[in-house]
Design an enzyme around this catalytic site. Structure first.
Site, PDB file in Angstrom:
ATOM      1  CD  GLN A 165     -61.482  37.168 -64.686  1.00 24.70           C
ATOM      2  OE1 GLN A 165     -61.810  36.880 -65.759  1.00 24.70           O
ATOM      3  NE2 GLN A 165     -60.319  37.708 -64.654  1.00 24.70           N
ATOM      4  CG  ASN A 166     -57.833  32.103 -61.020  1.00 25.83           C
ATOM      5  OD1 ASN A 166     -58.388  32.446 -62.288  1.00 25.83           O
ATOM      6  ND2 ASN A 166     -56.560  32.387 -60.542  1.00 25.83           N
ATOM      7  CB  VAL A 167     -63.275  27.762 -60.284  1.00 24.48           C
ATOM      8  CG1 VAL A 167     -64.147  28.846 -61.026  1.00 24.48           C
ATOM      9  CG2 VAL A 167     -62.817  26.837 -61.250  1.00 24.48           C
ATOM     10  CG  ASP A 168     -57.136  27.904 -58.877  1.00 19.44           C
ATOM     11  OD1 ASP A 168     -57.301  28.739 -57.853  1.00 19.44           O
ATOM     12  OD2 ASP A 168     -56.472  28.365 -59.702  1.00 19.44           O
TER      13      ASP A 168
ATOM     14  CG  HIS B  99     -65.667  33.509 -63.014  1.00 24.34           C
ATOM     15  ND1 HIS B  99     -64.738  33.727 -64.242  1.00 24.34           N
ATOM     16  CD2 HIS B  99     -66.583  34.475 -63.431  1.00 24.34           C
ATOM     17  CE1 HIS B  99     -65.145  34.638 -64.993  1.00 24.34           C
ATOM     18  NE2 HIS B  99     -66.180  35.151 -64.302  1.00 24.34           N
TER      19      HIS B  99
ATOM     20  CB  THR C 155     -57.306  38.379 -65.825  1.00 22.68           C
ATOM     21  OG1 THR C 155     -58.362  38.212 -66.875  1.00 22.68           O
ATOM     22  CG2 THR C 155     -57.178  39.760 -65.887  1.00 22.68           C
TER      23      THR C 155
ATOM     24  CB  CYS D 275     -78.740  20.467 -54.094  1.00 25.51           C
ATOM     25  SG  CYS D 275     -80.078  19.584 -54.427  1.00 25.51           S
TER      26      CYS D 275
HETATM   27  P1  OAD Z   1     -57.157  33.206 -69.708  1.00 27.20           P
HETATM   28  O1  OAD Z   1     -56.714  32.174 -69.985  1.00 27.20           O
HETATM   29  O2  OAD Z   1     -58.217  33.997 -70.836  1.00 27.20           O
HETATM   30  O3  OAD Z   1     -55.922  34.218 -69.543  1.00 27.20           O
HETATM   31  C1  OAD Z   1     -54.790  34.254 -68.773  1.00 27.20           C
HETATM   32  C2  OAD Z   1     -53.708  35.281 -68.806  1.00 27.20           C
HETATM   33  O4  OAD Z   1     -53.031  34.846 -67.905  1.00 27.20           O
HETATM   34  C3  OAD Z   1     -53.271  35.628 -70.166  1.00 27.20           C
HETATM   35  O5  OAD Z   1     -53.370  37.160 -70.319  1.00 27.20           O
HETATM   36  C4  OAD Z   1     -51.914  35.317 -70.194  1.00 27.20           C
HETATM   37  O6  OAD Z   1     -50.918  35.923 -70.719  1.00 27.20           O
HETATM   38  C5  OAD Z   1     -51.535  35.389 -68.648  1.00 27.20           C
HETATM   39  N1  OAD Z   1     -50.459  34.725 -67.967  1.00 27.20           N
HETATM   40  C6  OAD Z   1     -49.997  33.496 -68.337  1.00 27.20           C
HETATM   41  N2  OAD Z   1     -49.100  33.030 -67.432  1.00 27.20           N
HETATM   42  C7  OAD Z   1     -49.006  33.941 -66.539  1.00 27.20           C
HETATM   43  C8  OAD Z   1     -48.209  34.294 -65.508  1.00 27.20           C
HETATM   44  N3  OAD Z   1     -47.101  33.160 -65.028  1.00 27.20           N
HETATM   45  N4  OAD Z   1     -48.069  35.282 -64.888  1.00 27.20           N
HETATM   46  C9  OAD Z   1     -48.903  36.376 -65.367  1.00 27.20           C
HETATM   47  N5  OAD Z   1     -49.867  36.185 -66.326  1.00 27.20           N
HETATM   48  C10 OAD Z   1     -49.754  35.041 -66.956  1.00 27.20           C
HETATM   49  O7  OAD Z   1     -57.701  33.328 -68.235  1.00 27.20           O
HETATM   50  P2  OAD Z   1     -58.959  34.277 -67.615  1.00 27.20           P
HETATM   51  O8  OAD Z   1     -58.455  35.759 -68.088  1.00 27.20           O
HETATM   52  O9  OAD Z   1     -58.639  34.064 -66.023  1.00 27.20           O
HETATM   53  O10 OAD Z   1     -64.221  31.489 -66.972  1.00 27.20           O
HETATM   54  O11 OAD Z   1     -60.225  33.816 -68.196  1.00 27.20           O
HETATM   55  C11 OAD Z   1     -61.379  34.393 -67.653  1.00 27.20           C
HETATM   56  C12 OAD Z   1     -62.521  33.358 -67.534  1.00 27.20           C
HETATM   57  O12 OAD Z   1     -62.328  32.665 -68.986  1.00 27.20           O
HETATM   58  C13 OAD Z   1     -61.972  32.243 -66.422  1.00 27.20           C
HETATM   59  O13 OAD Z   1     -62.653  32.617 -65.257  1.00 27.20           O
HETATM   60  C14 OAD Z   1     -62.892  31.099 -67.248  1.00 27.20           C
HETATM   61  C15 OAD Z   1     -62.668  31.414 -68.630  1.00 27.20           C
HETATM   62  O14 OAD Z   1     -63.621  30.720 -69.381  1.00 27.20           O
HETATM   63  C16 OAD Z   1     -65.259  30.419 -66.472  1.00 27.20           C
HETATM   64  O15 OAD Z   1     -64.748  29.470 -66.222  1.00 27.20           O
HETATM   65  C17 OAD Z   1     -66.729  31.005 -66.102  1.00 27.20           C
END
Ligand code: OAD
Length: 248
Positions: free
Chosen positions: A104-107, A122, A192, A130
């Site tokens: 899901q990461n865009v980095d 994502h 996630t 464009c």
């Molecule tokens: P979140 O910020 O919602 O969740 C990050 C997760 O990583 C949490 O469950 C943390 O507990 C866990 N975490 C943090 N540090 C960690 C580490 N060092 N090792 C393991 N786990 C760790 O991020 P996503 O689930 O990626 O969408 O969010 C999903 C989507 O929501 C993203 O892609 C983005 C956002 O809105 C878009 O931009 C379209």
């Protein structure tokens, strides 16, 4: 070898014998590289409103503001490097006949770490699209100039090549993610919060199709109760350990 993570022996055996493996990652996997997550204490959505910055309406209303936010994020990301978790996942690709990494990461850090069979659900912050012709192009300029940037082909307006709230995923990308999830014998879900669909449903779908699901996270999530093994710890330490277990 002494192991710090506790995985039942039968699960270790299943991983070792698997040929079709999926990993799904979220922002937590990049946290140890210095990339902010979205939710949680210092999460981006604590300090910024997604409605103002990550929706098609926000972009229509004020493209410059949206681009300024992405420019700030790109500037923050530019000097960052993949961490041990990214590298472990890149290594896993060579350990199984069929390994797909869905992120899901865009980095862009997974690709930088060497992952090739990658599904960026994502989008990618280093690409623009464009609005007139749909042309997708890599753009590594930091900071962006001009801001907002313009299409290098037609001079029209471009947007970040990212899926915003309220938008559908690219159907081909979604198909790839769903297809590989259905085939998976082992499904690793790392870093996630499992809050955003459709990514949040993939682990459950894999499990229904008979896969062993392993979660890696620093804290419990909504899917922790249904996984076969919930490995609590940072992805930068647990994923390399998982790789070592696979290799033993
Ligand atoms: P979140 O910020 O919602 O969740 C990050 C997760 O990583 C949490 O469950 C943390 O507990 C866990 N975490 C943090 N540090 C960690 C580490 N060092 N090792 C393991 N786990 C760790 O991020 P996503 O689930 O990626 O969408 O969010 C999903 C989507 O929501 C993203 O892609 C983005 C956002 O809105 C878009 O931009 C379209």
């Amino acid at each position: 070898m002494e192991r710090n993570i506790n995985i039942p022996k039968e699960i270790v055996r299943s991983i070792a014998g698997a040929t079709r493996v999926i990993a799904l990652t979220g922002a937590g996997v990049s946290a140890e590289s210095g990339v902010p997550t979205f939710r949680g204490e210092d999460g981006l959505w604590r300090n910024y409103r997604a409605e103002d910055l990550a929706t098609p309406e926000a972009f229509r209303r004020d493209p410059k503001l949206v681009w300024e936010w992405y420019d700030w994020r790109r500037t923050l990301l530019a000097p960052l490097a993949p961490n041990a978790g990214h590298f472990a996942l890149a290594e896993m690709e060579s350990r199984f006949d069929d390994f797909t990494l869905i992120t899901q990461n865009v980095d862009g850090l997974h690709r930088m770490a060497g992952s090739a069979n990658l599904v960026e659900m994502h989008g990618n912050i280093w690409y623009t699209r464009c609005l007139r012709e749909g042309d997708v192009r890599e753009n590594r300029d930091v900071p962006l100039a001009p801001l907002p940037p313009l299409c290098t082909r037609c001079g029209g307006m471009v947007r970040p090549h990212i899926v915003w709230f309220g938008e559908s995923l690219d159907p081909d990308i979604l198909d790839r993610a769903l297809f590989s999830t259905r085939q998976a014998q082992v499904f690793i879900v790392a870093g996630t919060s499992a809050m955003v669909q459709p990514a949040a449903s993939l682990a459950g779908m894999a499990k229904q199709n008979g896969a062993i699901v392993i979660e890696v996270n620093v804290e419990p999530t909504p899917i922790s109760g249904m996984v076969d093994a919930s490995l609590q710890g940072s992805s930068g330490s647990v994923l390399p350990e998982l790789l070592r277990i696979i290799d033993v």
